[in-house]
Design a protein around this motif. Structure first.
Motif, PDB file in Angstrom:
ATOM      1  N   PRO A 255       1.001  -1.093   0.066  1.00  0.00           N
ATOM      2  CA  PRO A 255      -0.264  -0.309   0.237  1.00  0.00           C
ATOM      3  C   PRO A 255       0.526   1.609   0.326  1.00  0.00           C
ATOM      4  O   PRO A 255       0.190   2.423  -0.579  1.00  0.00           O
ATOM      5  CB  PRO A 255      -0.868  -0.010   1.237  1.00  0.00           C
ATOM      6  CG  PRO A 255      -0.605  -1.748   1.796  1.00  0.00           C
ATOM      7  CD  PRO A 255       0.301  -2.317   0.890  1.00  0.00           C
ATOM      8  N   THR A 327      -7.276  -0.690  -2.947  1.00  0.00           N
ATOM      9  CA  THR A 327      -7.376  -0.983  -1.192  1.00  0.00           C
ATOM     10  C   THR A 327      -6.019  -1.610  -0.354  1.00  0.00           C
ATOM     11  O   THR A 327      -5.932  -3.218  -1.340  1.00  0.00           O
ATOM     12  CB  THR A 327      -8.579  -1.379  -0.224  1.00  0.00           C
ATOM     13  OG1 THR A 327      -9.204  -2.428  -1.714  1.00  0.00           O
ATOM     14  CG2 THR A 327      -9.686  -0.554  -1.030  1.00  0.00           C
ATOM     15  N   PRO A 328      -5.845  -1.303  -0.226  1.00  0.00           N
ATOM     16  CA  PRO A 328      -4.832  -2.684   0.725  1.00  0.00           C
ATOM     17  C   PRO A 328      -5.430  -3.691   0.482  1.00  0.00           C
ATOM     18  O   PRO A 328      -4.622  -4.866   0.333  1.00  0.00           O
ATOM     19  CB  PRO A 328      -5.092  -2.235   2.666  1.00  0.00           C
ATOM     20  CG  PRO A 328      -4.647  -0.946   2.615  1.00  0.00           C
ATOM     21  CD  PRO A 328      -6.469  -0.425   1.290  1.00  0.00           C
ATOM     22  N   ALA A 329      -6.912  -4.225   0.833  1.00  0.00           N
ATOM     23  CA  ALA A 329      -6.837  -5.495   1.042  1.00  0.00           C
ATOM     24  C   ALA A 329      -6.715  -6.196  -0.509  1.00  0.00           C
ATOM     25  O   ALA A 329      -6.253  -7.275  -1.002  1.00  0.00           O
ATOM     26  CB  ALA A 329      -8.840  -6.002   1.270  1.00  0.00           C
ATOM     27  N   ALA A 330      -7.081  -5.707  -1.099  1.00  0.00           N
ATOM     28  CA  ALA A 330      -7.073  -5.932  -2.733  1.00  0.00           C
ATOM     29  C   ALA A 330      -5.890  -5.835  -3.182  1.00  0.00           C
ATOM     30  O   ALA A 330      -5.298  -7.144  -3.881  1.00  0.00           O
ATOM     31  CB  ALA A 330      -7.977  -4.799  -4.272  1.00  0.00           C
ATOM     32  N   GLU A 332      -3.178  -7.361  -0.499  1.00  0.00           N
ATOM     33  CA  GLU A 332      -2.399  -8.160  -0.881  1.00  0.00           C
ATOM     34  C   GLU A 332      -3.372  -8.844  -1.165  1.00  0.00           C
ATOM     35  O   GLU A 332      -2.448 -10.361  -1.322  1.00  0.00           O
ATOM     36  CB  GLU A 332      -3.426  -8.216   1.653  1.00  0.00           C
ATOM     37  CG  GLU A 332      -2.737  -8.843   2.271  1.00  0.00           C
ATOM     38  CD  GLU A 332      -3.473  -8.366   3.693  1.00  0.00           C
ATOM     39  OE1 GLU A 332      -3.824  -9.365   3.476  1.00  0.00           O
ATOM     40  OE2 GLU A 332      -3.135  -7.518   3.785  1.00  0.00           O
ATOM     41  N   ALA A 333      -4.595  -9.431  -1.358  1.00  0.00           N
ATOM     42  CA  ALA A 333      -5.488 -10.455  -2.338  1.00  0.00           C
ATOM     43  C   ALA A 333      -4.940 -10.149  -3.988  1.00  0.00           C
ATOM     44  O   ALA A 333      -3.720 -12.321  -4.282  1.00  0.00           O
ATOM     45  CB  ALA A 333      -6.583 -10.231  -2.464  1.00  0.00           C
TER      46      ALA A 333
END
Ligand code: PLP
Length: 445
Positions: A255, A327-330, A332-333
């Motif tokens: 990120p 996003t950070p989650a996107a 990470e995935a």
């Protein structure tokens, strides 16, 4: 022995490549015709060297999500990912909406528009070393401005770069390049901490900047170690040299980009590629005191022009990408998929006992032919371009579009099923060419 194994036992690389090229020519008449037409008006039918490959490149008719359709109507899974600029895929709806909205209010406005400061804010909030930022139109231009600014700021001339680095068409260090910007260049080797310390000390107050990519992307996805990057920071700080991180590709690794991930603060950072949401983009930024020299309301400021620096389409697309999509989650995935991809590729190579290695970080991967572990581009053995061509064309024949140099860059719409499909195709192509690869690298078959 399978039939394929019997066939390849008798086949040379030249035979196998000729057969693969013949199949490719047969399957792609519309791409061949488009290439012939383009050759009449562009040298080599090309306006971007990296997109050329023999016998001719695939013409691409359209893209959707992670898929491409070529000029002959074949559907391919896109693992070129526009050399990392295609992070959002080909048709991200939130980016499309932002572009449509910008177009509804007109282009080429000739003044500051309603997107640029918000986009600059999103960049400064996201990347810790970027206190102030300015936009331009490409990663090459960003590096030119960053290095020119470092030279003006320090009053010094020389620039240090990694051997094998790529920072743009006029900043290419994988061999002699007559088109390079004529700065006095000095090369150091990736991850050679003592060599780098010694070279920086030796050049001392002649050196304006050290520019480094935290993972050498075009150089073959060789990551710089945190220890190496930290040593560069320590040594440049001691000698008053500007440390420039080229994060044109690597800002997608975390990120806050790689400098944020490792907690290292370069003086300047350059951005490009996906950050513009798939539109034409470059940016450079960093220390507020250095960037303040570009303030046009101050005496003796450094001019930084560029008609399209604040293109409304780029500003709107980039802003939507960073604030709504990535996003950070996107991230990470996506990075986890990259790990899974590399694990699977390494399993295929181990399974077939091949002299190859897989490099990378996050969602960017490259495979190489090597008999011993290579730690940097210079360690790789010279292999025939024909070997890369063979694997590349065979992957295309299976609907898998990769870069000829062996780069595999993921985009957000790539699914786990797409990764499985890639791994199955990769294994099959290597299996069919095991003998040719081993023989070419002088490994007993
Ligand atoms: N820096 C790096 C690390 C790159 O990979 C590239 C492009 O591949 C550039 C700079 C140049 O960017 P652009 O192609 O937008 O000029």
């Amino acid at each position: 022995m399978t039939m394929a194994a019997i066939d390849q036992a008798n086949m040379t690389l030249d035979d196998a490549l000729a057969a693969a090229e013949a199949r490719y020519v047969e399957a792609n008449p519309a791409s061949a015709a488009a290439f012939r037409e383009a050759q009449a008006v562009m040298p080599g039918g090309n306006t971007r060297s990296v997109l050329h490959f023999s016998p001719f490149p695939l013409g691409i008719r359209e893209g959707e999500g992670a898929w491409l359709t070529d000029a002959d109507g074949h559907r391919l899974l896109d693992f070129v990912g526009e050399f990392s600029a295609g992070l959002y895929g080909h048709s991200e709806p939130r980016i499309r909406r932002a572009i449509d909205e910008a177009l509804d209010h007109g282009t080429v406005l000739g003044g500051p528009n309603r997107y640029e400061a918000a986009f600059a804010r999103a960049i400064c909030d996201r990347f810790p070393a970027i206190e102030r930022v300015r936009f331009c139109n490409s990663g090459t231009e960003a590096n030119l401005y960053a290095l020119s600014a470092a030279r003006a700021f320090t009053g010094r001339d020389d620039v240090m770069v990694l051997s094998g680095a790529y920072h743009g068409g006029t900043f290419t260090f994988s061999g002699p390049n007559p088109l390079n910007v004529p700065f006095p260049w000095h090369e150091i080797a990736l991850n050679d901490i003592e060599g780098a310390r010694e070279a920086i000390r030796r050049l001392g107050d002649r050196l304006a900047a050290v520019i480094v990519e935290p993972m050498m992307g075009a150089g073959g996805c060789f990551p710089a170690s945190p220890g190496f990057l930290t040593a560069l920071r320590e040594e440049t700080e001691r000698t008053g040299v500007m440390l420039v991180f080229d994060e044109v590709m690597t800002s997608r690794m975390a990120p806050g980009s790689v400098h944020g991930l490792f907690g290292i603060r370069p003086d300047l950072v350059t951005l490009g590629k996906y950050v513009g949401g798939g539109m034409t983009f470059g940016a450079f930024g960093g220390r507020a005191d250095l960037m303040a020299r570009f303030d046009p309301s101050t005496p003796d400021y450094w001019g930084h022009a560029g008609t399209f620096n604040n293109s409304v389409v780029t500003m709107a697309a980039g802003l939507a990408g960073l604030t709504e999509v990535l996003t950070p989650a996107a991230l990470e995935a996506l990075n986890a998929r990259g790990e899974r991809l590399r694990d699977g590729m390494r399993r295929a190579i181990d399974d077939l006992d091949l002299p190859m290695q897989v490099n990378g970080m996050g969602s960017m991967t490259a495979f190489h032919f090597a008999t011993r572990a290579a730690e940097r581009p210079e360690d790789l053995p010279a292999v025939s371009p024909g070997l890369r061509a063979l694997i590349h064309l065979e992957l295309i024949a299976r609907g898998l579009y990769t870069a000829r140099r062996g780069l595999v860059a993921l985009s957000l719409p790539v699914t786990d099923a797409d990764i499985d499909r890639f791994l199955a195709g990769f294994h099959a192509v290597l299996e069919e060419n095991t003998t040719i690869i081993r023989r070419h690298l002088d490994v007993p078959a």
